[in-house]
Scaffold this active site. Structure first.
Site, PDB file in Angstrom:
ATOM      1  N   GLY A 122       4.063   3.656  13.524  1.00 22.66           N
ATOM      2  CA  GLY A 122       4.824   2.428  13.778  1.00 22.66           C
ATOM      3  C   GLY A 122       4.342   1.731  15.043  1.00 22.66           C
ATOM      4  O   GLY A 122       4.212   0.505  15.085  1.00 22.66           O
ATOM      5  N   GLY A 181       7.405   4.787   7.898  1.00 26.58           N
ATOM      6  CA  GLY A 181       6.577   5.969   8.130  1.00 26.58           C
ATOM      7  C   GLY A 181       6.881   6.556   9.490  1.00 26.58           C
ATOM      8  O   GLY A 181       8.005   6.412   9.996  1.00 26.58           O
ATOM      9  N   SER A 182       5.874   7.204  10.074  1.00 27.15           N
ATOM     10  CA  SER A 182       6.095   7.917  11.330  1.00 27.15           C
ATOM     11  C   SER A 182       6.227   6.947  12.503  1.00 27.15           C
ATOM     12  O   SER A 182       5.670   5.848  12.492  1.00 27.15           O
ATOM     13  CB  SER A 182       4.936   8.881  11.582  1.00 27.15           C
ATOM     14  OG  SER A 182       3.723   8.159  11.641  1.00 27.15           O
ATOM     15  N   THR A 183       6.949   7.371  13.521  1.00 26.91           N
ATOM     16  CA  THR A 183       7.114   6.565  14.733  1.00 26.91           C
ATOM     17  C   THR A 183       5.759   6.327  15.398  1.00 26.91           C
ATOM     18  O   THR A 183       5.491   5.227  15.885  1.00 26.91           O
ATOM     19  CB  THR A 183       8.108   7.271  15.677  1.00 26.91           C
ATOM     20  OG1 THR A 183       9.402   7.245  15.040  1.00 26.91           O
ATOM     21  CG2 THR A 183       8.227   6.578  17.007  1.00 26.91           C
ATOM     22  N   GLU A 184       4.915   7.343  15.334  1.00 22.90           N
ATOM     23  CA  GLU A 184       3.574   7.245  15.918  1.00 22.90           C
ATOM     24  C   GLU A 184       2.775   6.099  15.271  1.00 22.90           C
ATOM     25  O   GLU A 184       2.218   5.242  15.967  1.00 22.90           O
ATOM     26  CB  GLU A 184       2.926   8.610  15.660  1.00 22.90           C
ATOM     27  CG  GLU A 184       1.508   8.811  15.970  1.00 22.90           C
ATOM     28  CD  GLU A 184       0.969  10.041  15.185  1.00 22.90           C
ATOM     29  OE1 GLU A 184       1.756  10.811  14.565  1.00 22.90           O
ATOM     30  OE2 GLU A 184      -0.257  10.192  15.188  1.00 22.90           O
ATOM     31  N   GLU A 202      10.698   1.029   9.744  1.00 18.15           N
ATOM     32  CA  GLU A 202      11.714   2.044   9.461  1.00 18.15           C
ATOM     33  C   GLU A 202      11.035   3.376   9.730  1.00 18.15           C
ATOM     34  O   GLU A 202      10.132   3.781   8.998  1.00 18.15           O
ATOM     35  CB  GLU A 202      12.182   1.892   8.009  1.00 18.15           C
ATOM     36  CG  GLU A 202      13.565   2.441   7.791  1.00 18.15           C
ATOM     37  CD  GLU A 202      13.531   3.757   7.071  1.00 18.15           C
ATOM     38  OE1 GLU A 202      13.554   4.803   7.765  1.00 18.15           O
ATOM     39  OE2 GLU A 202      13.457   3.746   5.833  1.00 18.15           O
ATOM     40  N   LYS A 209       0.835  -1.205   0.000  1.00 14.34           N
ATOM     41  CA  LYS A 209       0.000   0.000   0.000  1.00 14.34           C
ATOM     42  C   LYS A 209       0.868   1.253   0.000  1.00 14.34           C
ATOM     43  O   LYS A 209       1.553   1.551   0.975  1.00 14.34           O
ATOM     44  CB  LYS A 209      -0.920   0.051   1.229  1.00 14.34           C
ATOM     45  CG  LYS A 209      -1.970   1.165   1.093  1.00 14.34           C
ATOM     46  CD  LYS A 209      -2.653   1.530   2.387  1.00 14.34           C
ATOM     47  CE  LYS A 209      -1.879   2.541   3.183  1.00 14.34           C
ATOM     48  NZ  LYS A 209      -1.725   3.854   2.532  1.00 14.34           N
ATOM     49  N   GLU A 256      11.060  15.252  15.068  1.00 18.02           N
ATOM     50  CA  GLU A 256      11.352  15.173  13.636  1.00 18.02           C
ATOM     51  C   GLU A 256      10.442  16.160  12.906  1.00 18.02           C
ATOM     52  O   GLU A 256       9.221  16.108  13.038  1.00 18.02           O
ATOM     53  CB  GLU A 256      11.089  13.759  13.126  1.00 18.02           C
ATOM     54  CG  GLU A 256      11.399  13.625  11.652  1.00 18.02           C
ATOM     55  CD  GLU A 256      11.250  12.200  11.127  1.00 18.02           C
ATOM     56  OE1 GLU A 256      10.222  11.567  11.428  1.00 18.02           O
ATOM     57  OE2 GLU A 256      12.154  11.740  10.411  1.00 18.02           O
ATOM     58  N   CYS A 268      13.942  10.643   6.179  1.00 15.79           N
ATOM     59  CA  CYS A 268      14.040  10.200   7.573  1.00 15.79           C
ATOM     60  C   CYS A 268      15.474  10.335   8.077  1.00 15.79           C
ATOM     61  O   CYS A 268      15.701  10.478   9.263  1.00 15.79           O
ATOM     62  CB  CYS A 268      13.525   8.786   7.724  1.00 15.79           C
ATOM     63  SG  CYS A 268      14.180   7.688   6.494  1.00 15.79           S
TER      64      CYS A 268
HETATM   65  P1  ADP Z   1       2.631  10.932   7.657  1.00 16.99           P
HETATM   66  O1  ADP Z   1       1.807  11.275   8.866  1.00 16.99           O
HETATM   67  O2  ADP Z   1       3.855  11.737   7.499  1.00 16.99           O
HETATM   68  O3  ADP Z   1       1.811  10.871   6.403  1.00 16.99           O
HETATM   69  P2  ADP Z   1       2.364   8.160   8.280  1.00 16.99           P
HETATM   70  O4  ADP Z   1       3.215   7.346   9.182  1.00 16.99           O
HETATM   71  O5  ADP Z   1       1.014   8.539   8.762  1.00 16.99           O
HETATM   72  O6  ADP Z   1       3.190   9.446   7.885  1.00 16.99           O
HETATM   73  O7  ADP Z   1       2.179   7.417   6.880  1.00 16.99           O
HETATM   74  C1  ADP Z   1       3.029   6.436   6.347  1.00 16.99           C
HETATM   75  C2  ADP Z   1       2.205   5.307   5.769  1.00 16.99           C
HETATM   76  O8  ADP Z   1       1.458   4.713   6.823  1.00 16.99           O
HETATM   77  C3  ADP Z   1       1.170   5.718   4.723  1.00 16.99           C
HETATM   78  O9  ADP Z   1       1.109   4.715   3.717  1.00 16.99           O
HETATM   79  C4  ADP Z   1      -0.127   5.750   5.507  1.00 16.99           C
HETATM   80  O10 ADP Z   1      -1.260   5.510   4.713  1.00 16.99           O
HETATM   81  C5  ADP Z   1       0.095   4.614   6.482  1.00 16.99           C
HETATM   82  N1  ADP Z   1      -0.713   4.690   7.714  1.00 16.99           N
HETATM   83  C6  ADP Z   1      -1.117   5.797   8.372  1.00 16.99           C
HETATM   84  N2  ADP Z   1      -1.854   5.463   9.455  1.00 16.99           N
HETATM   85  C7  ADP Z   1      -1.895   4.109   9.496  1.00 16.99           C
HETATM   86  C8  ADP Z   1      -2.493   3.151  10.383  1.00 16.99           C
HETATM   87  N3  ADP Z   1      -3.188   3.522  11.446  1.00 16.99           N
HETATM   88  N4  ADP Z   1      -2.326   1.830  10.097  1.00 16.99           N
HETATM   89  C9  ADP Z   1      -1.600   1.440   9.031  1.00 16.99           C
HETATM   90  N5  ADP Z   1      -1.037   2.289   8.166  1.00 16.99           N
HETATM   91  C10 ADP Z   1      -1.167   3.604   8.387  1.00 16.99           C
HETATM   92 MG    MG Z   2      -0.023  10.240   9.615  1.00 10.73          MG
END
Ligand code: ADP
Ligand code: MG
Length: 500
Positions: free
Chosen positions: A253, A248-251, A270, A195, A402, A304
């Site tokens: 993750g 993606g984001s640590t949050e 990552e 995705k 970050e 990152c």
């Molecule tokens: P940003 O906030 O900078 O967009 P994210 O970590 O939210 O970074 O996004 C990175 C990826 O994670 C994207 O493909 C996003 O669709 C996906 N994503 C965001 N929220 C969730 C979630 N709750 N579960 C799984 N994937 C997610």
């Molecule tokens: Mg997000």
């Protein structure tokens, strides 16, 4: 549906693809989302809608996972001669190279990045990643093991693919991140549901067409466009997925880890970074100044591994800050497809607001802006000027969090004690990368050893290679991407013991 406007500078093929009908790629078929829903894709240089793509949700995720499950369980892909997998992956790399400029145009339109950079960096590196990993397909070996129990046994290990892998990727390097994820999984014989980020789905959809053209069996790769909270979350919790790989984001993750607990799927992450670039007074200034500027400003700062904390010895602090500031002032901001563009817009209005918010918070907390600032002066598009902040302190949000934009905090150090400067560099929840700038071999090695991060660069920054493992200590993640290292994360080890 809003009217679709594609930048007139792109080639006919790209315009046709971008404004055409987009479909999910499931089980070797191009299909609509089960709900029939679509969502808009924006050009960050203008804010205009450039495409509508299918909005996959839980039902589409389920169909894609079942397809990947069947493709894995029926065994044909797993049993395919490794050399045949190499050949398929090499064919995909050839197709990517054949469509180099078209993919670069798509990437520039969708993400905002300079076309001139995408065509020499993002796309060639994507092909290189598939090629490098294609070579590993034939080299996944085990070992023979002499047992303590004695010679009555013959024992060996073998590496087997982990199974169905869900892969969720970010928007900063959409095509390259797809390659970092897909290439090792395919080399190992896994099947995949990928995705892309909702902000940048287009290059993954074009890649799906090339994967189909290369001749991968149905269900081996499935590509779904959709939102994180729906499609992403459904992938993370799906019981038939064996492993999830997330960037993606640590949050988010942390959310992935919780969702994965249901069936204890394997997880690699990552995540974010707040990487230090440390400049010693003996560094070659004609390398260190442009090098640390590019460490933070490359890819609009949306890396990152960006060198977002610039530690500089007091003896050269003014010189480095002035030099980096001059570079920042000269960088030409323009739409990515403008031939003059050196820095494009950020990916979205949300990201622009977020980064500007950080610059403003820094100013409020007492930091000084020596280049750039919160106002871009550009009417249209999500631009943020490359910004240098000084007079920060270690407690400020701009130093701790970050930002994921072109904003660097420059901090002087007067210490000649390497341990103390390393300690300051390590004062972060992250541990993704660092760079050290010096001509002194001993200083370079001491810093490299002391830094708690997955990557240390000496007299360079943001050097990536398919052969180099990349990933984080601490809250920057779990596991590694690329290199031989990543293969451990897409395989299980089986120990076979034979009583003789
Ligand atoms: P940003 O906030 O900078 O967009 P994210 O970590 O939210 O970074 O996004 C990175 C990826 O994670 C994207 O493909 C996003 O669709 C996906 N994503 C965001 N929220 C969730 C979630 N709750 N579960 C799984 N994937 C997610
Ligand atoms: Mg997000």
């Amino acid at each position: 549906m809003a009217t679709i406007t594609v930048d007139p500078r792109v080639s006919g093929n790209t315009a046709e693809f971008v404004s055409g009908r987009h479909l999910l790629y499931i089980d070797g078929q191009f299909v609509q989302a089960a709900s029939g829903k679509t969502f808009p894709v924006y050009n960050p240089a203008t804010g205009e809608v450039i495409a509508q793509v299918p909005e996959a949700d839980e039902e589409d995720v389920h169909r894609a996972v079942l397809a990947a499950r069947r493709a894995f369980d029926d065994g044909a892909w797993v049993r395919m001669a490794p050399a045949a997998r190499t050949k398929l992956m090499s064919r995909l790399a050839d197709l990517i190279e054949e469509h180099n400029d078209e993919l670069a145009e798509i990437e520039s339109l969708d993400n905002g990045k300079p076309f001139a950079i995408a065509r020499v960096n993002d796309v060639p590196k994507t092909a290189a990643m598939f090629r490098y990993m294609a070579g590993w397909a034939t080299k996944l070996t085990g070992t023979t093991l002499p047992l303590s129990a004695g010679p009555d046994f013959h024992a060996y290990t073998m590496r087997e693919p982990i199974g169905v892998v869900a892969q969720i990727i970010p928007w900063n390097l959409p095509l390259l991140m797809a390659a970092w994820k897909l290439a090792p999984a395919l080399a190992c014989g896994c099947t995949v549901v990928l995705k892309p980020a909702e902000q940048t789905p287009l290059s993954a959809l074009r890649l799906a067409q090339l994967i189909d053209e290369a001749g991968f069996p149905p269900g081996v790769v499935n590509i779904l466009t959709g939102f994180g909270e729906t499609a992403g979350a459904a992938l993370a919790k799906h019981e038939l997925v064996d492993k999830i790989a997330f960037t993606g984001s640590t949050e988010v993750g942390k959310l992935i880890v919780k969702a994965a607990a249901g069936n204890l799927k394997k997880v690699t992450l990552e995540l974010g970074g707040k990487s230090p670039a440390i400049v010693f007074p003996d560094a070659l200034m004609d390398k260190a100044i442009p090098g640390t500027a590019s460490a933070i400003f490359a890819n609009q700062g949306q890396n990152c591994s960006a060198g977002s904390r610039l530690y500089v010895h007091v003896k050269v602090f003014d010189q480095v800050v002035e030099g980096v500031g001059k570079i920042a002032d000269k960088i030409k901001l323009a739409p990515g497809l403008d031939p003059a563009c050196q820095m494009g817009p950020l990916v979205s209005d949300a990201q622009q607001r977020r980064v500007v918010g950080y610059i403003e918070s820094g100013i409020q907390e007492g930091a000084k802006v020596t280049a750039g600032g919160p106002v871009s002066g550009i009417e249209r598009g999500y631009f943020v000027r490359p910004t240098v902040l000084t007079h920060t302190n270690p407690g400020m949000k701009v130093v701790r969090e970050e930002i994921f934009g072109p904003v660097v905090c420059a901090v002087p150090f007067s210490d000649d004690d390497i341990d103390r400067i390393v300690q300051r560099a390590n004062d972060t929840i992250f541990g993704l990368a660092a760079s050290v700038w010096t001509q002194n071999l001993s200083v370079a090695h001491k810093v490299a050893r002391g830094i708690r991060a997955g990557t240390v660069w000496v007299n360079c920054h943001n050097v990536f290679d398919p052969a180099l493992p990349f990933g984080g200590y601490k809250q920057s993640g779990w596991g590694r991407e690329m290199g031989e290292e990543v293969l451990h994360h897409y395989t299980e080890v089986k120990a076979v013991t034979i009583a003789l």
